[in-house]
Design a protein around this motif. Structure first.
Motif, PDB file in Angstrom:
ATOM      1  N   UNK A  40      -2.634   5.621   5.764  1.00  0.00           N
ATOM      2  CA  UNK A  40      -1.416   5.039   6.338  1.00  0.00           C
ATOM      3  C   UNK A  40      -0.615   4.299   5.273  1.00  0.00           C
ATOM      4  N   UNK A  41      -1.308   3.509   4.460  1.00  0.00           N
ATOM      5  CA  UNK A  41      -0.628   2.780   3.385  1.00  0.00           C
ATOM      6  C   UNK A  41       0.005   3.741   2.375  1.00  0.00           C
ATOM      7  N   UNK A  42      -0.747   4.791   2.015  1.00  0.00           N
ATOM      8  CA  UNK A  42      -0.221   5.718   0.997  1.00  0.00           C
ATOM      9  C   UNK A  42       1.003   6.461   1.524  1.00  0.00           C
TER      10      UNK A  42
ATOM     11  N   UNK B 265       7.023   7.012   1.595  1.00  0.00           N
ATOM     12  CA  UNK B 265       8.247   6.977   2.412  1.00  0.00           C
ATOM     13  C   UNK B 265       9.248   5.923   1.966  1.00  0.00           C
ATOM     14  N   UNK B 266       8.743   4.796   1.438  1.00  0.00           N
ATOM     15  CA  UNK B 266       9.644   3.696   1.056  1.00  0.00           C
ATOM     16  C   UNK B 266       9.373   3.267  -0.383  1.00  0.00           C
ATOM     17  N   UNK B 267       9.605   4.159  -1.347  1.00  0.00           N
ATOM     18  CA  UNK B 267       9.188   3.878  -2.726  1.00  0.00           C
ATOM     19  C   UNK B 267       9.883   2.671  -3.366  1.00  0.00           C
ATOM     20  N   UNK B 268      11.060   2.325  -2.909  1.00  0.00           N
ATOM     21  CA  UNK B 268      11.734   1.163  -3.503  1.00  0.00           C
ATOM     22  C   UNK B 268      11.023  -0.141  -3.157  1.00  0.00           C
TER      23      UNK B 268
END
Ligand code: TYD
Length: 212
Positions: free
Chosen positions: A168-170, A175-178
């Motif tokens: 889930x964390x990965x 999904x939200x790399x920024x």
């Protein structure tokens, strides 16, 4: 002036609490006011909810009840501590925030993601972290470290649950790399602390100058 909101995330036993303390000290050494918090907890009301939600005796707790308790604890912390701290320009370092709910209650417990996102919007009162650092390491090693002195209600879910949490964390990192960055949690405490500082360099350039 708005301060800076940094959250630390990861599955149980990844070394997050140790790193949160070191990071908070390093930021304070740059002259900023630092408010260090952990979820669930951080206010009198939230600490009572923490005791309830982590108590291994509450094994009958329904996933929906669990979700709402984490969100209730969060809303109180945001209104009572996080919002005022950010408003006066402090750096808030929080050990877990709403990404834990995504990893544990959506990926771990398989509650619908849409439900979790709506619940997180309410529980966070619309406050989002500026940067989220996910400490990542092998699940078996992390869980055996976490349960050395006994397991709380979440840790008692076992290794398959923790694997789903890690995945889930990965997914959030992808999904939200920024906002959400993966940090390798293996190696010495100092090595991991250095990686965390590097992952904050754009937001807190003074940290990079700290002695490592
Ligand atoms: P804690 O003892 O603080 O664990 P850690 O030191 O690993 O952070 O216990 C918090 C537990 O609650 C942990 O297993 C993660 C879980 N949790 C959720 O399932 N959902 C949430 O929204 C939060 C904040 C925590």
């Amino acid at each position: 002036m708005r301060g800076l909101f940094i959250t630390l995330e990861g599955a149980d036993g990844c070394g997050k609490s140790t790193q949160a303390a070191i990071l908070a000290d390093r930021i304070a050494a740059t002259g900023r006011e630092v408010v260090r918090l952990r979820e669930p907890g951080g206010t009198a009301v939230s600490e009572k909810i923490r005791a309830l939600v982590l108590d291994p005796e509450n094994s009958e707790m329904a996933p929906e009840c669990e979700l709402l308790l984490f969100e209730a604890s969060r809303a109180q912390l945001v209104r009572q501590v996080i919002e005022p701290a950010l408003a006066r320009g402090a750096v808030v370092v929080c050990d877990r925030f709403y990404d834990s709910t995504f990893a544990y209650q959506a990926a771990g417990r398989s509650l619908a993601e849409q439900t979790i996102r709506a619940a997180n919007a309410l529980g966070s009162c619309g406050v989002a972290p500026d940067r989220t650092l996910v400490l990542d390491m092998d699940t078996d090693a992390a869980l055996s470290r976490a349960t050395r002195d006994g397991a709380d209600r979440m840790e008692a879910e076992g290794v398959a649950f923790q694997r789903r949490v890690r995945e889930g964390y990965l997914r959030l990192v992808a999904e939200e790399p920024r906002r959400v960055r993966r940090v390798d949690a293996t190696g010495t405490v100092e090595e991991v602390a250095g990686r965390l500082a590097d992952a904050l360099a754009d937001l807190l350039p003074d940290l990079a100058g700290e002695d490592r």
